[in-house]
Design a protein around this motif. Sequence first.
Motif, short mmCIF file in Angstrom:
data_model
loop_
_atom_site.label_atom_id
_atom_site.label_comp_id
_atom_site.label_asym_id
_atom_site.label_seq_id
_atom_site.Cartn_x
_atom_site.Cartn_y
_atom_site.Cartn_z
N LYS A 37 0.83 -1.21 0.00
CA LYS A 37 0.00 0.00 0.00
C LYS A 37 0.86 1.26 0.00
CE LYS A 37 -1.41 2.20 3.52
NZ LYS A 37 -2.01 2.68 4.81
N ILE A 38 1.86 1.31 0.88
CA ILE A 38 2.70 2.51 0.98
C ILE A 38 3.55 2.70 -0.27
CG2 ILE A 38 4.64 3.52 2.25
CD1 ILE A 38 3.41 2.45 4.80
N LYS A 39 4.06 1.61 -0.83
CA LYS A 39 4.82 1.72 -2.08
C LYS A 39 3.92 2.25 -3.20
CE LYS A 39 8.55 -1.61 -1.38
NZ LYS A 39 9.65 -0.70 -1.74
N VAL A 224 -0.86 11.80 -0.32
CA VAL A 224 0.03 12.95 -0.44
C VAL A 224 0.99 13.02 0.75
CG1 VAL A 224 0.13 15.47 -0.55
CG2 VAL A 224 -1.61 14.23 -1.84
N LYS A 225 0.49 12.68 1.92
CA LYS A 225 1.34 12.69 3.12
C LYS A 225 2.50 11.70 2.97
CE LYS A 225 0.04 10.41 6.75
NZ LYS A 225 -0.72 9.97 7.94
N ARG A 226 2.21 10.50 2.46
CA ARG A 226 3.27 9.48 2.28
C ARG A 226 4.30 9.95 1.25
NH1 ARG A 226 3.46 5.81 6.47
NH2 ARG A 226 1.36 5.02 6.93
N LYS A 227 3.85 10.62 0.21
CA LYS A 227 4.80 11.14 -0.78
C LYS A 227 5.71 12.18 -0.16
CE LYS A 227 1.71 10.42 -4.78
NZ LYS A 227 2.46 9.35 -5.47
N MET A 228 5.15 13.04 0.68
CA MET A 228 5.94 14.08 1.33
C MET A 228 6.91 13.48 2.35
SD MET A 228 3.21 17.19 1.81
CE MET A 228 4.53 18.34 2.20
N GLN A 229 6.49 12.42 3.03
CA GLN A 229 7.38 11.76 3.98
C GLN A 229 8.55 11.10 3.27
OE1 GLN A 229 4.68 9.05 5.91
NE2 GLN A 229 4.09 10.51 7.49
N ALA A 230 8.29 10.53 2.10
CA ALA A 230 9.32 9.76 1.39
C ALA A 230 10.30 10.63 0.63
CB ALA A 230 8.65 8.77 0.43
N GLN A 231 9.82 11.76 0.07
CA GLN A 231 10.69 12.55 -0.81
C GLN A 231 11.83 13.22 -0.05
OE1 GLN A 231 9.47 15.29 -4.26
NE2 GLN A 231 9.78 16.72 -2.57
N SER A 232 13.03 13.08 -0.62
CA SER A 232 14.20 13.75 -0.08
C SER A 232 15.26 13.84 -1.17
CB SER A 232 14.77 12.98 1.12
OG SER A 232 16.00 13.54 1.54
N ALA A 233 15.85 15.01 -1.32
CA ALA A 233 16.90 15.21 -2.33
C ALA A 233 18.16 14.43 -1.99
CB ALA A 233 17.23 16.70 -2.43
N ARG A 234 18.28 13.96 -0.74
CA ARG A 234 19.46 13.23 -0.30
C ARG A 234 19.32 11.72 -0.46
NH1 ARG A 234 18.76 17.72 2.70
NH2 ARG A 234 20.59 19.00 3.15
N LEU A 235 18.19 11.27 -1.01
CA LEU A 235 17.96 9.84 -1.22
C LEU A 235 18.04 9.51 -2.71
CD1 LEU A 235 14.92 9.23 1.17
CD2 LEU A 235 17.30 8.63 1.58
N PRO A 236 18.40 8.27 -3.05
CA PRO A 236 18.41 7.86 -4.45
C PRO A 236 17.02 8.00 -5.07
CG PRO A 236 19.56 6.24 -3.08
CD PRO A 236 18.90 7.20 -2.15
N HIS A 237 16.96 8.62 -6.26
CA HIS A 237 15.70 8.82 -6.98
C HIS A 237 14.69 9.61 -6.14
CE1 HIS A 237 17.35 5.87 -9.73
NE2 HIS A 237 17.42 4.99 -8.76
N PHE A 238 15.21 10.51 -5.28
CA PHE A 238 14.35 11.35 -4.44
C PHE A 238 13.40 10.53 -3.56
CE2 PHE A 238 15.96 14.51 -7.24
CZ PHE A 238 15.86 15.72 -6.58
N GLY A 239 13.84 9.34 -3.15
CA GLY A 239 13.02 8.50 -2.29
C GLY A 239 12.05 7.63 -3.05
N GLY A 240 12.14 7.63 -4.39
CA GLY A 240 11.26 6.78 -5.19
C GLY A 240 9.91 7.39 -5.49
N TRP A 265 -5.90 7.68 -4.92
CA TRP A 265 -6.35 6.47 -4.22
C TRP A 265 -5.48 5.26 -4.55
CZ3 TRP A 265 -9.76 10.35 -5.37
CH2 TRP A 265 -10.62 10.77 -4.36
N SER A 266 -4.24 5.49 -4.98
CA SER A 266 -3.31 4.40 -5.27
C SER A 266 -3.06 3.58 -4.00
CB SER A 266 -1.98 4.95 -5.79
OG SER A 266 -2.14 5.59 -7.02
N GLY A 267 -3.16 2.26 -4.13
CA GLY A 267 -2.96 1.39 -2.97
C GLY A 267 -4.21 1.13 -2.18
N LEU A 268 -5.36 1.67 -2.64
CA LEU A 268 -6.61 1.48 -1.90
C LEU A 268 -7.02 0.02 -1.87
CD1 LEU A 268 -8.96 2.84 -0.41
CD2 LEU A 268 -10.12 3.08 -2.60
#
Length: 344
Positions: A37-39, A224-240, A265-268
């Motif tokens: 779901k989170i992926k 949207v919250k999960r995308k914001m939690q995952a994104q980081s310029a310091r991670l490979p591919h910006f966190g996927g 609703w991806s992962g619903l």
Amino acid sequence: MASVKKDDRLTRSQSFMCVGFAGFFSKTVTSPLEVVKIKSQVGTFHSKRGFWQSFLLVYQNEGLRAFWKGNLTSCLRLFPYTAVHLTTYKKIVHLHMDELGFISQWRAILAGGLAGVAAALVTYPLEVAETRLIVQNCRQPTYIGVVHTLSKIYGSEGLLALYRGFSLTLLGAFPFSVGFYVVHMNLDKIWQEPPFRFTPLQNFINGCLAAGVAQTLSYPFETVKRKMQAQSARLPHFGGVDVHFSGTIDCFRQVVRNKGVLSLWSGLAANTIKIVPYFGLLFTCFEMCKQVCLYRNGYIISPLSYKLAPGVDQSLGPNELQEVKRYLKNRNFGSGETSFGNQW
């Protein structure tokens, strides 16, 4: 989310232990669905081919243990979340009670919402850590364990990164609470009997349906919250993350523009499938743990049955029941000693 029914025959520590054990076990069993779901919400390459193919891609690229990434973090989050939620809820309810100890239904709902926000605020960094652990490739990890994840995010991205997307928790709480309340109110009318007479099966059905509708309504905010939690310029591919954005509003805009409205609703599917086993295990484990505690407290005759102990007042609290038992024991001992003395 649906919760287990409170039983005043348990002590506070016993209730906390039962809820913790039930939550730990049900989260662990349903962890593979949570990972998928989170992926899907974040938009990693695992989710590009649909729900069933996501499982296969995760297994092929990371192995079986990948389905339990972040599970320990999620389970650890249960205990402080539950403790803060219960404590805050009781304090808010106490402030809004009238002289007779009555509180209106809407104020009780508001108290529950505020308690949930307080609990989420305290435990939110653990949720961010869980997301980062799940979206990374466990064969080429950036983070190792809960403490390392939190310290590395704080050290490289700052304190605010541990609360990135928290505002969406507040926004998503409103449709979640409304959906949950409306479903429960209508289900009570369908059953045509008061809630205190519901069977365990009725409570389980109510919990699953209410959680399903509530989570569906608030799901875009969580995506949207999960995308914001995952994104980081310091991670490979910006966190996927499958879109790049500069903030909350921009994230909504980029998702809708590039992926379409339905992608919110991806992962619903994984989330919906998870509801039944999750709450089924939650209620079952809680009831099993509760039976052991009730037996130990003296309310039932066996931990394998709900058959009530004869002569025990079930309305008494655990401490009150123990006081009564001690009183009866001392009285019987005293009367026995007197009769023994009279024989001599």
